[in-house]
Design a protein around this motif. Structure first.
Motif, PDB file in Angstrom:
ATOM      1  N   GLU A 159       6.349  -3.719 -46.822  1.00 28.32           N
ATOM      2  CA  GLU A 159       5.616  -4.016 -45.595  1.00 28.32           C
ATOM      3  C   GLU A 159       6.186  -5.277 -44.952  1.00 28.32           C
ATOM      4  N   ARG A 160       6.567  -5.150 -43.692  1.00 25.79           N
ATOM      5  CA  ARG A 160       7.126  -6.279 -42.952  1.00 25.79           C
ATOM      6  C   ARG A 160       6.532  -6.318 -41.545  1.00 25.79           C
ATOM      7  N   ILE A 161       6.434  -7.510 -40.998  1.00 26.50           N
ATOM      8  CA  ILE A 161       5.993  -7.639 -39.613  1.00 26.50           C
ATOM      9  C   ILE A 161       7.218  -7.594 -38.704  1.00 26.50           C
ATOM     10  N   PHE A 162       7.101  -6.838 -37.636  1.00 26.22           N
ATOM     11  CA  PHE A 162       8.159  -6.747 -36.633  1.00 26.22           C
ATOM     12  C   PHE A 162       7.586  -7.231 -35.306  1.00 26.22           C
ATOM     13  N   ILE A 163       8.319  -8.129 -34.671  1.00 21.67           N
ATOM     14  CA  ILE A 163       7.896  -8.722 -33.403  1.00 21.67           C
ATOM     15  C   ILE A 163       8.909  -8.324 -32.347  1.00 21.67           C
ATOM     16  N   VAL A 164       8.448  -7.613 -31.336  1.00 18.93           N
ATOM     17  CA  VAL A 164       9.311  -7.123 -30.261  1.00 18.93           C
ATOM     18  C   VAL A 164       8.894  -7.796 -28.971  1.00 18.93           C
ATOM     19  N   GLY A 165       9.873  -8.256 -28.201  1.00 19.42           N
ATOM     20  CA  GLY A 165       9.568  -8.900 -26.930  1.00 19.42           C
ATOM     21  C   GLY A 165      10.465  -8.408 -25.816  1.00 19.42           C
ATOM     22  N   PHE A 166       9.919  -8.397 -24.597  1.00 23.16           N
ATOM     23  CA  PHE A 166      10.659  -7.978 -23.409  1.00 23.16           C
ATOM     24  C   PHE A 166      10.453  -9.014 -22.306  1.00 23.16           C
ATOM     25  N   LEU A 167      11.536  -9.293 -21.597  1.00 16.98           N
ATOM     26  CA  LEU A 167      11.465 -10.260 -20.504  1.00 16.98           C
ATOM     27  C   LEU A 167      10.686  -9.699 -19.324  1.00 16.98           C
ATOM     28  N   ASN A 168      10.710  -8.379 -19.176  1.00 16.71           N
ATOM     29  CA  ASN A 168       9.931  -7.729 -18.121  1.00 16.71           C
ATOM     30  C   ASN A 168       8.688  -7.083 -18.716  1.00 16.71           C
ATOM     31  N   ASN A 169       7.834  -6.556 -17.860  1.00 14.52           N
ATOM     32  CA  ASN A 169       6.589  -5.931 -18.309  1.00 14.52           C
ATOM     33  C   ASN A 169       6.838  -4.512 -18.819  1.00 14.52           C
ATOM     34  N   VAL A 170       7.635  -4.424 -19.856  1.00 10.59           N
ATOM     35  CA  VAL A 170       8.023  -3.126 -20.410  1.00 10.59           C
ATOM     36  C   VAL A 170       6.903  -2.574 -21.289  1.00 10.59           C
ATOM     37  N   ARG A 171       6.572  -1.317 -21.084  1.00 15.93           N
ATOM     38  CA  ARG A 171       5.566  -0.648 -21.920  1.00 15.93           C
ATOM     39  C   ARG A 171       6.238  -0.175 -23.209  1.00 15.93           C
ATOM     40  N   PHE A 172       5.688  -0.556 -24.348  1.00 15.06           N
ATOM     41  CA  PHE A 172       6.338  -0.282 -25.630  1.00 15.06           C
ATOM     42  C   PHE A 172       5.311   0.129 -26.680  1.00 15.06           C
ATOM     43  N   SER A 173       5.697   1.067 -27.517  1.00 17.06           N
ATOM     44  CA  SER A 173       4.900   1.445 -28.685  1.00 17.06           C
ATOM     45  C   SER A 173       5.809   1.497 -29.905  1.00 17.06           C
ATOM     46  N   PHE A 174       5.320   1.023 -31.020  1.00 18.07           N
ATOM     47  CA  PHE A 174       6.097   1.098 -32.250  1.00 18.07           C
ATOM     48  C   PHE A 174       6.241   2.560 -32.688  1.00 18.07           C
ATOM     49  N   PRO A 175       7.321   2.868 -33.407  1.00 20.91           N
ATOM     50  CA  PRO A 175       7.583   4.276 -33.770  1.00 20.91           C
ATOM     51  C   PRO A 175       6.535   4.856 -34.701  1.00 20.91           C
ATOM     52  N   GLN A 176       6.303   6.148 -34.535  1.00 20.87           N
ATOM     53  CA  GLN A 176       5.401   6.860 -35.417  1.00 20.87           C
ATOM     54  C   GLN A 176       6.082   7.124 -36.768  1.00 20.87           C
TER      55      GLN A 176
END
Length: 327
Positions: A159-176
């Protein structure tokens, strides 16, 4: 922007697990950095480049332009296994701020950071609040999730934490998670005809078998000896660790995993070259990442970036919902 051919940098690169995940979706590495010289030797053997050294001594202006920053920044300061010093650990904990200064200078479109699950709860959540506030203050929209490698195709509970960031208002969901019938099991990753040097002393085997919780557990299994001395079999590996005793996980309570098996447990391809002795490979695998998890996140990031650029504001986050998403 052609997101089928993008540039990334690989910070705290280790042996390149994060790099492999992003290369699988069209990424091209333009800069890598790693402090540990043994890891650099393995990295060079596989990627034909020797990473730059200590990131604290590298001016951000000297780093080539890139689109995505990748960084599995050192986790020992936040780990449940470690001393949990956090930002008080000057050599590891503060390395997050090296990422911050590079983001501030280079302004890439996106980033992915990886760390131990305990980062989120460390110091009653204050450590992660500091990290997240600094990322938000740079203008990035931030998503985070704890993912388990078992759910993404490798036989390892990690188990690991993943932090994703975008400079724009990008809609994102982590993979299923990957469907169960598409996940590799121990039978898929164990080697045949393993050299006798991997087999443990009979006294160790007898001790383990005497303490195993389920003496009729079906093979193949990997047993884990915890800090209290209990031995538990599972149809998958417990989390590979860098500093634990070589015998803390055993296959069928008979032998240690081989170098290739440890790499397979992390989802590395069999084409990946092994160039160092067992103990160093074990440490490197324990410090690395599960490649299929990274590849799955990378696919979702690129998909989200493509959608945003194709749809413009229609593909962006609803600004009215942004507070709820990132609070």
């Amino acid at each position: 922007m052609n997101w089928d051919d993008f540039k990334f940098i690989d910070l705290f690169a280790g042996i390149g697990g994060i790099r492999l995940g992003f290369e699988s979706v069209g990424g091209h590495c333009v800069f890598s950095s790693e402090f540990d010289e043994d890891a650099c030797k393995t990295y060079e053997a596989n990627f034909h480049e020797h990473p730059a050294g200590d990131i604290t001594k590298i001016d951000a202006k000297d780093i080539p332009d890139f689109d995505i920053l990748l960084g599995g920044f050192p986790c020992q300061a936040f780990s449940i296994i470690g001393k949990k010093e956090g930002f008080a650990n000057e050599t590891c904990g503060t390395l997050f701020f090296e990422i911050e200064r590079i983001l501030k200078e280079k302004r890439p479109k996106a980033f992915l950071l990886e760390n131990v699950k305990n980062l989120k709860s460390h110091d009653d959540g204050n450590t992660y609040k500091v990290i997240k506030s600094h990322l938000l203050n740079l203008g990035y929209n931030v998503y985070e999730s704890v993912l388990n490698s078992l759910d993404y195709g490798v036989p390892q509970k990690r188990e690991r934490i993943f932090i994703v960031g975008f400079l724009n208002n990008v809609r994102f969901s982590f993979p299923q998670p990957v469907p169960i019938n598409q996940r590799k099991n121990l039978s898929n990753i164990l080697e045949k005809n393993v050299d006798k040097k991997y087999y443990v002393n009979p006294r160790i085997r007898e001790s383990r078998l005497s303490r195993i919780k389920d003496k009729n557990y079906p093979q193949p299994y990997i047993s884990h000896e915890n800090m209290a001395g209990s031995v538990t079999p599972h149809p998958y590996s417990s989390c590979l660790r860098a500093g634990a005793s070589a015998n803390y996980i055993l296959i069928n309570d008979e032998r240690r995993p081989t170098e290739r098996e440890m790499l397979r447990i992390q989802g590395f391809p069999d084409s990946y070259k092994i160039v160092l002795p067992y103990g160093k490979v074990k440490k490197q695998c324990g410090n690395s990442v599960s490649v299929p998890v990274i590849a799955a996140i990378a696919r979702e990031m690129i998909k989200s970036l493509k959608r945003f650029e194709a749809l413009g504001e229609e593909g962006a986050l609803d600004s009215n919902k942004q507070f709820l998403l990132f609070a």
